[in-house]
Design a protein around this motif. Structure first.
Motif, PDB file in Angstrom:
ATOM      1  N   ALA A  73     108.692  10.662  53.279  1.00  0.00           N
ATOM      2  CA  ALA A  73     108.951   9.321  52.760  1.00  0.00           C
ATOM      3  C   ALA A  73     110.130   9.332  51.806  1.00  0.00           C
ATOM      4  CB  ALA A  73     107.706   8.770  52.074  1.00  0.00           C
ATOM      5  N   GLN A  74     110.234  10.378  50.970  1.00  0.00           N
ATOM      6  CA  GLN A  74     111.372  10.477  50.051  1.00  0.00           C
ATOM      7  C   GLN A  74     112.673  10.725  50.810  1.00  0.00           C
ATOM      8  OE1 GLN A  74     110.702   9.458  46.966  1.00  0.00           O
ATOM      9  NE2 GLN A  74     108.684   9.290  47.960  1.00  0.00           N
ATOM     10  N   GLN A  75     112.586  11.496  51.873  1.00  0.00           N
ATOM     11  CA  GLN A  75     113.766  11.725  52.717  1.00  0.00           C
ATOM     12  C   GLN A  75     114.256  10.410  53.298  1.00  0.00           C
ATOM     13  OE1 GLN A  75     113.194  14.729  55.783  1.00  0.00           O
ATOM     14  NE2 GLN A  75     114.789  13.832  57.077  1.00  0.00           N
ATOM     15  N   ALA A  76     113.322   9.599  53.783  1.00  0.00           N
ATOM     16  CA  ALA A  76     113.697   8.293  54.335  1.00  0.00           C
ATOM     17  C   ALA A  76     114.258   7.388  53.245  1.00  0.00           C
ATOM     18  CB  ALA A  76     112.483   7.641  54.999  1.00  0.00           C
ATOM     19  N   ARG A  77     113.635   7.391  52.079  1.00  0.00           N
ATOM     20  CA  ARG A  77     114.114   6.549  50.980  1.00  0.00           C
ATOM     21  C   ARG A  77     115.554   6.882  50.603  1.00  0.00           C
ATOM     22  NH1 ARG A  77     114.379   7.058  45.459  1.00  0.00           N
ATOM     23  NH2 ARG A  77     113.246   9.049  45.471  1.00  0.00           N
ATOM     24  N   HIS A  78     115.863   8.166  50.471  1.00  0.00           N
ATOM     25  CA  HIS A  78     117.233   8.564  50.120  1.00  0.00           C
ATOM     26  C   HIS A  78     118.219   8.121  51.200  1.00  0.00           C
ATOM     27  CE1 HIS A  78     115.951  10.625  46.599  1.00  0.00           C
ATOM     28  NE2 HIS A  78     115.300  11.591  47.232  1.00  0.00           N
ATOM     29  N   TYR A  79     117.841   8.285  52.460  1.00  0.00           N
ATOM     30  CA  TYR A  79     118.739   7.893  53.540  1.00  0.00           C
ATOM     31  C   TYR A  79     118.999   6.388  53.506  1.00  0.00           C
ATOM     32  CZ  TYR A  79     120.825   7.363  58.119  1.00  0.00           C
ATOM     33  OH  TYR A  79     121.700   7.052  59.138  1.00  0.00           O
ATOM     34  N   ILE A  80     117.938   5.608  53.368  1.00  0.00           N
ATOM     35  CA  ILE A  80     118.074   4.147  53.362  1.00  0.00           C
ATOM     36  C   ILE A  80     118.926   3.679  52.190  1.00  0.00           C
ATOM     37  CG2 ILE A  80     116.781   1.986  53.083  1.00  0.00           C
ATOM     38  CD1 ILE A  80     114.470   3.432  54.626  1.00  0.00           C
ATOM     39  N   GLU A  81     118.707   4.257  51.014  1.00  0.00           N
ATOM     40  CA  GLU A  81     119.471   3.856  49.834  1.00  0.00           C
ATOM     41  C   GLU A  81     120.933   4.255  49.929  1.00  0.00           C
ATOM     42  OE1 GLU A  81     115.770   4.139  46.593  1.00  0.00           O
ATOM     43  OE2 GLU A  81     117.318   5.711  46.674  1.00  0.00           O
ATOM     44  N   GLN A  82     121.224   5.401  50.519  1.00  0.00           N
ATOM     45  CA  GLN A  82     122.596   5.895  50.560  1.00  0.00           C
ATOM     46  C   GLN A  82     123.374   5.372  51.764  1.00  0.00           C
ATOM     47  OE1 GLN A  82     122.253  10.167  50.332  1.00  0.00           O
ATOM     48  NE2 GLN A  82     121.150  10.098  48.384  1.00  0.00           N
ATOM     49  N   GLN A  83     122.699   5.268  52.933  1.00  0.00           N
ATOM     50  CA  GLN A  83     123.404   4.893  54.162  1.00  0.00           C
ATOM     51  C   GLN A  83     123.352   3.396  54.457  1.00  0.00           C
ATOM     52  OE1 GLN A  83     125.283   7.107  55.810  1.00  0.00           O
ATOM     53  NE2 GLN A  83     124.675   8.610  54.249  1.00  0.00           N
ATOM     54  N   ARG A  84     122.409   2.694  53.852  1.00  0.00           N
ATOM     55  CA  ARG A  84     122.309   1.232  53.980  1.00  0.00           C
ATOM     56  C   ARG A  84     122.327   0.752  55.437  1.00  0.00           C
ATOM     57  NH1 ARG A  84     120.612  -0.994  49.621  1.00  0.00           N
ATOM     58  NH2 ARG A  84     121.556  -2.934  50.340  1.00  0.00           N
ATOM     59  N   PRO A  85     121.339   1.125  56.240  1.00  0.00           N
ATOM     60  CA  PRO A  85     121.286   0.600  57.613  1.00  0.00           C
ATOM     61  C   PRO A  85     121.133  -0.916  57.605  1.00  0.00           C
ATOM     62  CG  PRO A  85     119.203   1.621  57.012  1.00  0.00           C
ATOM     63  CD  PRO A  85     120.166   1.946  55.903  1.00  0.00           C
ATOM     64  N   ASP A  86     121.466  -1.535  58.715  1.00  0.00           N
ATOM     65  CA  ASP A  86     121.334  -2.994  58.811  1.00  0.00           C
ATOM     66  C   ASP A  86     119.876  -3.428  58.812  1.00  0.00           C
ATOM     67  OD1 ASP A  86     124.180  -3.957  59.239  1.00  0.00           O
ATOM     68  OD2 ASP A  86     124.016  -2.410  60.779  1.00  0.00           O
ATOM     69  N   ALA A  87     119.013  -2.572  59.296  1.00  0.00           N
ATOM     70  CA  ALA A  87     117.575  -2.890  59.293  1.00  0.00           C
ATOM     71  C   ALA A  87     116.767  -1.622  59.463  1.00  0.00           C
ATOM     72  CB  ALA A  87     117.234  -3.881  60.408  1.00  0.00           C
ATOM     73  N   VAL A  88     115.549  -1.684  58.996  1.00  0.00           N
ATOM     74  CA  VAL A  88     114.551  -0.655  59.262  1.00  0.00           C
ATOM     75  C   VAL A  88     113.544  -1.246  60.241  1.00  0.00           C
ATOM     76  CG1 VAL A  88     112.589   0.583  58.281  1.00  0.00           C
ATOM     77  CG2 VAL A  88     114.783   0.619  57.102  1.00  0.00           C
ATOM     78  N   ILE A  89     113.313  -0.534  61.344  1.00  0.00           N
ATOM     79  CA  ILE A  89     112.360  -0.992  62.358  1.00  0.00           C
ATOM     80  C   ILE A  89     111.173  -0.039  62.362  1.00  0.00           C
ATOM     81  CG2 ILE A  89     111.978  -1.443  64.807  1.00  0.00           C
ATOM     82  CD1 ILE A  89     114.879  -2.240  65.062  1.00  0.00           C
ATOM     83  N   LEU A  90     110.001  -0.599  62.092  1.00  0.00           N
ATOM     84  CA  LEU A  90     108.769   0.179  62.022  1.00  0.00           C
ATOM     85  C   LEU A  90     107.900  -0.130  63.231  1.00  0.00           C
ATOM     86  CD1 LEU A  90     107.935  -0.666  58.290  1.00  0.00           C
ATOM     87  CD2 LEU A  90     109.325   1.245  59.139  1.00  0.00           C
ATOM     88  N   ILE A  91     107.214   0.892  63.732  1.00  0.00           N
ATOM     89  CA  ILE A  91     106.267   0.687  64.829  1.00  0.00           C
ATOM     90  C   ILE A  91     104.942   1.335  64.445  1.00  0.00           C
ATOM     91  CG2 ILE A  91     105.730   1.184  67.238  1.00  0.00           C
ATOM     92  CD1 ILE A  91     108.625   0.906  67.927  1.00  0.00           C
ATOM     93  N   ASP A  92     103.921   0.488  64.237  1.00  0.00           N
ATOM     94  CA  ASP A  92     102.561   0.926  63.921  1.00  0.00           C
ATOM     95  C   ASP A  92     102.575   1.983  62.801  1.00  0.00           C
ATOM     96  OD1 ASP A  92      99.818   1.033  64.005  1.00  0.00           O
ATOM     97  OD2 ASP A  92      99.695   1.486  66.128  1.00  0.00           O
ATOM     98  N   TYR A  93     101.668   2.980  62.833  1.00  0.00           N
ATOM     99  CA  TYR A  93     101.644   4.114  61.901  1.00  0.00           C
ATOM    100  C   TYR A  93     101.681   3.646  60.450  1.00  0.00           C
ATOM    101  CZ  TYR A  93     102.174   9.192  61.466  1.00  0.00           C
ATOM    102  OH  TYR A  93     101.963  10.535  61.233  1.00  0.00           O
ATOM    103  N   SER A  94     100.791   2.720  60.128  1.00  0.00           N
ATOM    104  CA  SER A  94     100.911   1.977  58.875  1.00  0.00           C
ATOM    105  C   SER A  94     100.734   2.825  57.623  1.00  0.00           C
ATOM    106  CB  SER A  94      99.898   0.831  58.857  1.00  0.00           C
ATOM    107  OG  SER A  94      98.574   1.332  58.942  1.00  0.00           O
TER     108      SER A  94
END
Length: 390
Positions: A73-94
């Protein structure tokens, strides 16, 4: 366009892969990265971690992996904050994806939940997380839009991608020819896609097959293994516990085995939708440890485990939930299957009922609809107007 995916279930891996292909067909320069599985990687997604290897279920199974999930989760957080994708798409796995949604929302990145968690089934309080952290919900089950609307949440209903995947899959006709016979009758065995499911449910399935074989020696059992490691486990178990049973193990042939079988004995899961799409009768089973079962009795508020039964609010697919070492349900389970093998009218009635449900619910087009909505939400209005004018 830059999209980050987080997908942890084997079925979600397939849904995401189809969505990625459809997005890239419409927008060839779209970049897809994130957590997922083999199917997503084959579709062109840059996989940062094979999250589908951690497809588990049950409170107590998760505990040893909490540190691993937190680091991911921290790996994903750093990537999202630094790379700024246009969207995050989640599928199930809540259980994991709530954290990804929260981190993305805090970073100002749009969150799209495709195949949302079944908050209507248990722990309804989680609806508040959707309100806080999710921008777009693309739901896939026919009763979900009304359920969300009653709670003040607007969603888009796209249909279930499983039906697209079934329609697109070309059956291996040579396999079907090889396993069709006037001498033998085929029963399809679907032991699940998670390692723990196979480990706990297959022994119960073997005992059911043994009992059926005593009464119907002309029946053979075709087992659809999701992974090679599952085939090895099943093969080893059969060698030590039931090496004379007419059981045949396959990997990568689930659609063909469902098609070849007169009916299915299956572990509860999303494969029930493929069984529905092929109009096959099925008996559903699932094993749970006592602690998980007791917690489920408290927090789960649905009557059925399989989706086709939930669609119509009645038991079209007979369900048998095994708990701990409890095996008393093997007798009624065997009797249902014995009845289908012994009385042609019973099997025909079950087939007719499944065919009627298929006509009502197994509609295609979900993947295209989902891709269209994703691109609409992420394309500025000016660009959309320009594209239409061109």
């Amino acid at each position: 366009m830059h999209l980050f995916f987080s997908v942890g279930e084997p079925s979600g891996d397939q849904h995401a892969a189809h969505l990625i292909r459809e997005l890239r067909r419409r927008r060839p320069n779209v970049r897809c990265v994130g957590f997922g599985g083999e199917a997503m990687e084959a579709a062109g997604c840059e996989i940062h971690f094979r999250l589908t290897d951690l497809a588990i279920i049950g409170v107590f199974v998760v505990i040893p992996l909490l540190w691993k999930f937190w680091k991911l989760a921290q790996q994903a957080r750093h990537y999202i904050e630094q790379q700024r994708p246009d969207a995050v798409i989640l599928i199930d796995y809540s259980g994991f994806n709530w954290f990804i949604a929260k981190y993305a929302k805090r970073a100002g990145v749009r969150v799209i939940y495709y195949v949302p968690p079944q908050v209507w089934a248990w722990s309804e309080y989680r609806i508040s997380r959707i309100r806080r952290w999710v921008d777009d919900v693309l739901c896939v089950l026919p009763f979900e839009p009304q359920w969300y609307a009653q709670r003040g949440i607007k969603v888009d209903y796209v249909g279930h991608p499983f039906f697209d995947e079934v329609a697109e899959h070309r059956l291996d006709e040579a396999f079907l020819d090889d396993w069709s016979s006037s001498k033998y009758r085929n029963v399809a065995i679907l032991p699940g896609s998670r390692d723990s499911e196979v480990r706990h449910n297959f022994p119960l399935m073997v005992e059911t097959m043994r009992r059926l074989n005593e009464r119907h020696p002309n029946v053979r059992f075709l087992v659809a293994c999701y992974k090679e490691k599952h085939r090895r486990f099943c093969g080893t178990y059969l060698m030590t516990h039931a090496n004379r049973l007419p059981v045949h193990l396959f990997v990568g042939k689930t659609p063909e085995i469902i098609q070849a079988g007169e009916f299915c004995l299956m572990v509860s899961g999303s494969v029930s939708l493929e069984v529905l799409a092929r109009g096959k009768p099925a008996a559903v089973m699932y094993w749970a440890p006592w602690p998980t079962y007791l917690i489920g009795r408290i927090v789960v508020n649905i009557k059925y485990a399989s989706l086709p039964n939930l669609f119509v609010d009645r038991e079209v697919m007979p369900e048998f939930i095994f708990v701990g070492n409890q095996k008393k349900l093997l007798t009624p389970l065997t009797e249902v299957l014995h009845g289908w093998l012994s009385v042609e009218d019973r099997l025909n009635a079950a087939r007719h009922e499944m065919s009627e449900l298929r006509e009502r619910f197994a509609q295609t087009g979900a993947t295209c609809h989902a891709a269209e909505i994703v691109l609409q939400r992420l394309t500025p209005a000016s660009a959309t107007t320009t594209a239409k004018a061109a």
